[in-house]
Design a protein around this motif. Structure first.
Motif: not given
Length: 236
Positions: A13-32, A48-54
């Motif tokens: 469970l912890v790993i799944i949460n961290l993987v999703v968090f890192m994926t979203l963090a990389l997507c946000r960094a991409y927009f920079f 473009q990204i968060l609304q497909w997860f939240a």
């Protein structure tokens, strides 16, 4: 309970949460690379990204993104958000898994997250102005369900017994509930109901087990069937 233990459901469970968090963090960094304004990056990332997860704040939008009922409970945005949720998840989940085994915690996590999502949608229906542009996410309701269920399982479980006898588990649960309430914005009452729904699900989960009804049984058998689907050593 090592990280390499294949039977440690809490670690998964912890790993799944961290993987999703890192994926979203990389997507946000991409927009920079394309936008200089931080506020504009947040808007684009959200649209473009968060609304497909939240989880959306309206039932009509949920019809087009039904998977967010599941994905929202694994979506944590911000370092402090994911750190806080994972620390509390590990604290209560470790005790719950130690007392009840590793075959109930995943189901309890999913039930708590689903109850929190439905609680948010109910609150959004009662307070439509508060949820007009809101998205709900986070592992809060799932962690609350595990915290309440663990406390019901053994409220006097001693923590740090080597330090003057330690203190009972229910004290830690009270601290967690107070911290969870205190960190929610007062101007957004809609954010409280998901936590209440998650806690209620944890209470119901344990009450049904005491009555002889295990809500995790069908889910556990489903997971076992999926794991043994391509297992050449499975029992015929």
């Amino acid at each position: 309970y090592s990280l390499g233990d294949s039977q440690n459901s809490l670690t998964r469970l912890v790993i799944i949460n961290l993987v999703v968090f890192m994926t979203l963090a990389l997507c946000r960094a991409y927009f920079f690379f394309f936008y200089q304004d931080t506020s504009q990056i947040e808007v684009v990332f959200r649209e473009q990204i968060l609304q497909w997860f939240a989880l959306p704040g309206h039932w009509q939008q949920l019809l087009y993104r039904p998977w967010t009922l599941l994905s929202a409970m694994f979506t944590n945005v911000g370092v402090w958000m994911v750190l806080g949720h994972m620390l509390w998840l590990w604290a209560f989940g470790f005790i719950f898994q130690d007392l009840s085994g590793n075959r109930k915690i995943v189901a309890l996590y999913l039930y708590g997250g689903l109850a929190g999502s439905l609680g948010y949608l109910l609150a959004a229906s009662l307070l439509p102005s508060s949820a007009s542009a809101a998205l709900y996410l986070g592992a809060g309701p799932s962690v609350m369900a595990i915290a309440i269920a663990t406390t019901m399982l053994s409220p006097y479980y001693r923590l740090f017994p080597q330090l003057m006898g330690g203190f009972p588990l229910w004290v830690l649960t009270v601290v967690y509930v107070l911290v969870s309430i205190a960190t929610k914005p007062l101007q957004q009452p809609i954010s409280y109901l998901p936590l209440v729904a998650g806690g209620a699900m944890g209470f119901l989960f344990m009450q049904l087990i005491r009555m002889g009804y295990d809500l995790s049984d069908w889910m556990t058998r489903l997971f076992d069937s999926a794991n043994n689907l391509f297992n050449p050593e499975k029992t015929r």
